[in-house]
Design a protein around this motif. Structure first.
Motif, PDB file in Angstrom:
ATOM      1  N   MET A  36       1.012  -1.195   0.053  1.00 20.74           N
ATOM      2  CA  MET A  36       0.143   0.002  -0.067  1.00 20.74           C
ATOM      3  C   MET A  36       0.978   1.216   0.055  1.00 20.74           C
ATOM      4  O   MET A  36       0.409   2.146  -0.825  1.00 20.74           O
ATOM      5  CB  MET A  36      -1.069  -0.030   1.237  1.00 20.74           C
ATOM      6  N   LYS A  37       1.900   1.285   0.862  1.00 23.87           N
ATOM      7  CA  LYS A  37       2.757   2.454   0.910  1.00 23.87           C
ATOM      8  C   LYS A  37       3.405   3.051  -0.488  1.00 23.87           C
ATOM      9  O   LYS A  37       3.348   4.153  -0.740  1.00 23.87           O
ATOM     10  CB  LYS A  37       3.859   2.148   2.054  1.00 23.87           C
ATOM     11  N   GLY A  38       3.603   2.009  -1.263  1.00 23.53           N
ATOM     12  CA  GLY A  38       4.413   2.442  -2.567  1.00 23.53           C
ATOM     13  C   GLY A  38       3.362   3.148  -3.342  1.00 23.53           C
ATOM     14  O   GLY A  38       3.659   3.998  -3.770  1.00 23.53           O
ATOM     15  N   SER A  39       2.331   2.417  -3.396  1.00 24.05           N
ATOM     16  CA  SER A  39       1.211   3.118  -4.571  1.00 24.05           C
ATOM     17  C   SER A  39       0.556   4.383  -3.593  1.00 24.05           C
ATOM     18  O   SER A  39       0.353   5.314  -4.609  1.00 24.05           O
ATOM     19  CB  SER A  39       0.083   1.831  -4.485  1.00 24.05           C
ATOM     20  N   PHE A  40       0.704   4.478  -2.432  1.00 31.56           N
ATOM     21  CA  PHE A  40       0.067   5.533  -1.954  1.00 31.56           C
ATOM     22  C   PHE A  40       1.126   6.850  -2.218  1.00 31.56           C
ATOM     23  O   PHE A  40       0.694   7.885  -2.674  1.00 31.56           O
ATOM     24  CB  PHE A  40       0.079   5.690  -0.254  1.00 31.56           C
ATOM     25  N   SER A  41       2.333   6.503  -2.050  1.00 29.40           N
ATOM     26  CA  SER A  41       3.311   7.316  -2.376  1.00 29.40           C
ATOM     27  C   SER A  41       3.436   7.919  -3.823  1.00 29.40           C
ATOM     28  O   SER A  41       3.349   9.157  -4.109  1.00 29.40           O
ATOM     29  CB  SER A  41       4.569   6.803  -2.093  1.00 29.40           C
ATOM     30  N   SER A  42       3.268   6.986  -4.988  1.00 20.76           N
ATOM     31  CA  SER A  42       3.184   7.348  -5.922  1.00 20.76           C
ATOM     32  C   SER A  42       1.817   8.035  -6.350  1.00 20.76           C
ATOM     33  O   SER A  42       1.851   9.208  -7.453  1.00 20.76           O
ATOM     34  CB  SER A  42       3.079   6.236  -7.208  1.00 20.76           C
ATOM     35  N   LEU A  43       0.856   7.898  -5.977  1.00 21.75           N
ATOM     36  CA  LEU A  43      -0.421   8.693  -5.592  1.00 21.75           C
ATOM     37  C   LEU A  43      -0.437  10.267  -5.449  1.00 21.75           C
ATOM     38  O   LEU A  43      -0.465  10.983  -6.148  1.00 21.75           O
ATOM     39  CB  LEU A  43      -1.649   8.280  -4.857  1.00 21.75           C
ATOM     40  N   ILE A  44       0.198  10.327  -4.200  1.00 22.47           N
ATOM     41  CA  ILE A  44       0.433  11.691  -3.815  1.00 22.47           C
ATOM     42  C   ILE A  44       1.604  12.600  -4.559  1.00 22.47           C
ATOM     43  O   ILE A  44       1.538  13.703  -4.585  1.00 22.47           O
ATOM     44  CB  ILE A  44       0.682  12.032  -2.211  1.00 22.47           C
ATOM     45  N   ASN A  45       2.246  11.682  -5.351  1.00 25.85           N
ATOM     46  CA  ASN A  45       3.507  12.159  -5.969  1.00 25.85           C
ATOM     47  C   ASN A  45       3.290  12.617  -7.414  1.00 25.85           C
ATOM     48  O   ASN A  45       3.898  13.396  -8.100  1.00 25.85           O
ATOM     49  CB  ASN A  45       4.779  11.772  -6.039  1.00 25.85           C
ATOM     50  N   SER A  46       1.752  12.487  -7.762  1.00 24.39           N
ATOM     51  CA  SER A  46       1.481  12.751  -8.993  1.00 24.39           C
ATOM     52  C   SER A  46       1.310  14.278  -9.106  1.00 24.39           C
ATOM     53  O   SER A  46       1.109  15.241  -8.346  1.00 24.39           O
ATOM     54  CB  SER A  46       0.018  11.949  -9.426  1.00 24.39           C
TER      55      SER A  46
END
Length: 99
Positions: A1-11
């Motif tokens: 989850m953490k990796g995908s969350f990070s990519s979400l908020i970095n968009s």
């Protein structure tokens, strides 16, 4: 989850993160409001719901002490944060101010 969350908020897309919980009454009140915000904002805004009970490490990372807690992110930066239920007009106005 953490990796995908990070990519979400970095968009580059504006992201509204809703930290909530199943047992939380105000969170249930907020759900239809967020749907209305999404309907109005369309592709300009991504809304992500995070269950604090299932994602405790993420909630701890962002020091979420109460639910619901809403945060706007864009390009990895936290732009705004508030706990409690907000009305659709307030959220749409905030979202538009960050676009």
């Amino acid at each position: 989850m953490k990796g995908s969350f990070s990519s979400l908020i970095n968009s580059e897309q504006l992201v509204l993160v809703d930290f909530s919980a199943e047992w939380c009454g105000p969170c249930k009140m907020l759900a239809p409001i967020l749907k209305q915000v999404k309907d109005e904002m369309g592709e300009d805004l991504k809304i992500v719901k995070i269950d604090v009970d299932k994602n405790q490490s993420l909630a701890n990372t962002f020091q979420v002490r109460g639910v619901p807690t809403l945060m706007f992110f864009k390009e990895g930066k936290q732009l705004w944060r508030q706990s409690g239920v907000l009305q659709k007009a307030e959220l749409v106005q905030l979202a538009k101010s960050y676009l």
